[in-house]
Design a protein around this motif. Sequence first.
Motif, PDB file in Angstrom:
ATOM      1  N   THR A  14       0.860  -1.177   0.000  1.00  0.00           N
ATOM      2  CA  THR A  14       0.000   0.000   0.000  1.00  0.00           C
ATOM      3  C   THR A  14       0.898   1.229   0.000  1.00  0.00           C
ATOM      4  OG1 THR A  14      -1.653  -1.182   1.316  1.00  0.00           O
ATOM      5  CG2 THR A  14      -1.857   1.210   1.202  1.00  0.00           C
ATOM      6  N   LEU A  15       0.636   2.139  -0.913  1.00  0.00           N
ATOM      7  CA  LEU A  15       1.425   3.365  -1.006  1.00  0.00           C
ATOM      8  C   LEU A  15       1.086   4.288   0.162  1.00  0.00           C
ATOM      9  CD1 LEU A  15       3.447   5.003  -2.744  1.00  0.00           C
ATOM     10  CD2 LEU A  15       1.464   5.960  -3.928  1.00  0.00           C
ATOM     11  N   ASP A  16       2.113   4.801   0.827  1.00  0.00           N
ATOM     12  CA  ASP A  16       1.927   5.757   1.921  1.00  0.00           C
ATOM     13  C   ASP A  16       1.101   6.942   1.421  1.00  0.00           C
ATOM     14  OD1 ASP A  16       2.937   8.376   3.375  1.00  0.00           O
ATOM     15  OD2 ASP A  16       3.345   6.709   4.749  1.00  0.00           O
ATOM     16  N   ARG A  21       6.822  -3.219  -2.385  1.00  0.00           N
ATOM     17  CA  ARG A  21       6.986  -4.290  -1.410  1.00  0.00           C
ATOM     18  C   ARG A  21       6.380  -3.822  -0.089  1.00  0.00           C
ATOM     19  NH1 ARG A  21       7.827  -6.320  -5.620  1.00  0.00           N
ATOM     20  NH2 ARG A  21       9.675  -7.501  -6.263  1.00  0.00           N
ATOM     21  N   ALA A  22       5.607  -4.679   0.529  1.00  0.00           N
ATOM     22  CA  ALA A  22       4.920  -4.324   1.777  1.00  0.00           C
ATOM     23  C   ALA A  22       5.896  -4.234   2.949  1.00  0.00           C
ATOM     24  CB  ALA A  22       3.841  -5.356   2.084  1.00  0.00           C
ATOM     25  N   ASP A  23       5.664  -3.245   3.787  1.00  0.00           N
ATOM     26  CA  ASP A  23       6.350  -3.116   5.076  1.00  0.00           C
ATOM     27  C   ASP A  23       7.875  -3.053   4.977  1.00  0.00           C
ATOM     28  OD1 ASP A  23       3.827  -3.215   6.360  1.00  0.00           O
ATOM     29  OD2 ASP A  23       3.857  -5.402   6.253  1.00  0.00           O
ATOM     30  N   VAL A  24       8.384  -2.390   3.940  1.00  0.00           N
ATOM     31  CA  VAL A  24       9.831  -2.239   3.788  1.00  0.00           C
ATOM     32  C   VAL A  24      10.183  -0.776   4.037  1.00  0.00           C
ATOM     33  CG1 VAL A  24      11.777  -2.387   2.193  1.00  0.00           C
ATOM     34  CG2 VAL A  24      10.022  -4.156   2.175  1.00  0.00           C
ATOM     35  N   VAL A  75      16.640  -0.172   2.515  1.00  0.00           N
ATOM     36  CA  VAL A  75      17.123  -0.894   1.343  1.00  0.00           C
ATOM     37  C   VAL A  75      17.561  -2.304   1.727  1.00  0.00           C
ATOM     38  CG1 VAL A  75      18.910  -0.961  -0.447  1.00  0.00           C
ATOM     39  CG2 VAL A  75      17.790   1.202   0.106  1.00  0.00           C
ATOM     40  N   PHE A  76      18.236  -2.446   2.874  1.00  0.00           N
ATOM     41  CA  PHE A  76      18.751  -3.761   3.264  1.00  0.00           C
ATOM     42  C   PHE A  76      17.650  -4.748   3.637  1.00  0.00           C
ATOM     43  CE2 PHE A  76      19.162  -1.083   7.094  1.00  0.00           C
ATOM     44  CZ  PHE A  76      18.396  -1.811   8.007  1.00  0.00           C
ATOM     45  N   GLU A  77      16.405  -4.278   3.770  1.00  0.00           N
ATOM     46  CA  GLU A  77      15.283  -5.182   4.024  1.00  0.00           C
ATOM     47  C   GLU A  77      14.764  -5.827   2.742  1.00  0.00           C
ATOM     48  OE1 GLU A  77      13.522  -2.942   7.990  1.00  0.00           O
ATOM     49  OE2 GLU A  77      12.560  -2.576   6.047  1.00  0.00           O
ATOM     50  N   LEU A  78      15.164  -5.298   1.598  1.00  0.00           N
ATOM     51  CA  LEU A  78      14.798  -5.901   0.326  1.00  0.00           C
ATOM     52  C   LEU A  78      15.609  -7.188   0.121  1.00  0.00           C
ATOM     53  CD1 LEU A  78      14.897  -2.731  -1.968  1.00  0.00           C
ATOM     54  CD2 LEU A  78      12.828  -3.959  -1.250  1.00  0.00           C
ATOM     55  N   THR A  79      15.092  -8.085  -0.684  1.00  0.00           N
ATOM     56  CA  THR A  79      15.875  -9.264  -1.052  1.00  0.00           C
ATOM     57  C   THR A  79      17.086  -8.802  -1.858  1.00  0.00           C
ATOM     58  OG1 THR A  79      14.770  -9.617  -3.167  1.00  0.00           O
ATOM     59  CG2 THR A  79      13.757 -10.654  -1.214  1.00  0.00           C
ATOM     60  N   PRO A  80      18.133  -9.618  -1.953  1.00  0.00           N
ATOM     61  CA  PRO A  80      19.277  -9.226  -2.767  1.00  0.00           C
ATOM     62  C   PRO A  80      18.884  -8.897  -4.214  1.00  0.00           C
ATOM     63  CG  PRO A  80      19.908 -11.017  -1.331  1.00  0.00           C
ATOM     64  CD  PRO A  80      18.410 -10.844  -1.174  1.00  0.00           C
ATOM     65  N   ASN A 125      12.970   9.791   7.036  1.00  0.00           N
ATOM     66  CA  ASN A 125      12.769  10.226   8.416  1.00  0.00           C
ATOM     67  C   ASN A 125      11.313  10.583   8.705  1.00  0.00           C
ATOM     68  OD1 ASN A 125      15.507   9.926   8.677  1.00  0.00           O
ATOM     69  ND2 ASN A 125      15.952  12.103   8.537  1.00  0.00           N
ATOM     70  N   ILE A 126      10.603  11.075   7.712  1.00  0.00           N
ATOM     71  CA  ILE A 126       9.201  11.435   7.886  1.00  0.00           C
ATOM     72  C   ILE A 126       8.300  10.360   7.297  1.00  0.00           C
ATOM     73  CG2 ILE A 126       7.422  13.121   7.292  1.00  0.00           C
ATOM     74  CD1 ILE A 126       9.646  15.277   7.432  1.00  0.00           C
ATOM     75  N   VAL A 127       8.515  10.014   6.020  1.00  0.00           N
ATOM     76  CA  VAL A 127       7.764   8.925   5.382  1.00  0.00           C
ATOM     77  C   VAL A 127       8.647   7.689   5.467  1.00  0.00           C
ATOM     78  CG1 VAL A 127       6.746   8.079   3.241  1.00  0.00           C
ATOM     79  CG2 VAL A 127       6.555  10.505   3.836  1.00  0.00           C
ATOM     80  N   ARG A 128       8.270   6.756   6.314  1.00  0.00           N
ATOM     81  CA  ARG A 128       9.111   5.585   6.586  1.00  0.00           C
ATOM     82  C   ARG A 128       9.132   4.577   5.444  1.00  0.00           C
ATOM     83  NH1 ARG A 128      10.640   5.522  12.191  1.00  0.00           N
ATOM     84  NH2 ARG A 128      10.788   7.742  12.604  1.00  0.00           N
ATOM     85  N   GLN A 129       8.067   4.519   4.645  1.00  0.00           N
ATOM     86  CA  GLN A 129       8.031   3.568   3.537  1.00  0.00           C
ATOM     87  C   GLN A 129       9.246   3.829   2.640  1.00  0.00           C
ATOM     88  OE1 GLN A 129       4.775   4.000   0.649  1.00  0.00           O
ATOM     89  NE2 GLN A 129       4.621   1.771   0.701  1.00  0.00           N
ATOM     90  N   LEU A 130       9.953   2.758   2.269  1.00  0.00           N
ATOM     91  CA  LEU A 130      11.144   2.924   1.441  1.00  0.00           C
ATOM     92  C   LEU A 130      10.794   3.615   0.128  1.00  0.00           C
ATOM     93  CD1 LEU A 130      14.137   2.434   0.887  1.00  0.00           C
ATOM     94  CD2 LEU A 130      13.502   0.184  -0.023  1.00  0.00           C
TER      95      LEU A 130
END
Length: 136
Positions: free
Chosen positions: A5-7, A42-45, A48-53, A86-91
């Motif tokens: 879901t887009l912020d 991608r949901a809840d990311v 960058v390091f939370e993405l798959t390689p 810092n304000i919008v947490r969604q990657l």
Amino acid sequence: MDVFTLDHRLQNDSVSVMRTGLCDIRLSKDSRWPWLILVPRRADVTEVFELTPLDQVMLTFETELAATALKKITGATKINIGALGNIVRQLHVHVIARFEGDANWPGPVWGFGKAEAYEDAKRDEFIETLREALSS
């Protein structure tokens, strides 16, 4: 399975240009700078390091694609790329064309002055030019 879901702030402050393999490439509604925002679908990311390689490689590729297209069509002095969150947490990754003498050169674009909306026709024409450059 979580659903992407887009912020709401990204939704309100930008318009979709196109979807790529990973990202929704969006144009900031602030016309003072040609400014793209890449949002990995991608949901809840948040990082960058939370993405798959593989997604990390795709994000790098799509960021380079956006930066190259923006430089080509604007002739910018400098392309700024950043992922703050810092304000919008969604990657999301900002790709911003900067010019000597622009609204806050050489300072940052964040928090400077008041956003200026595009005229509808100019926005639509710029989006079409972006789509062509991103697809070539």
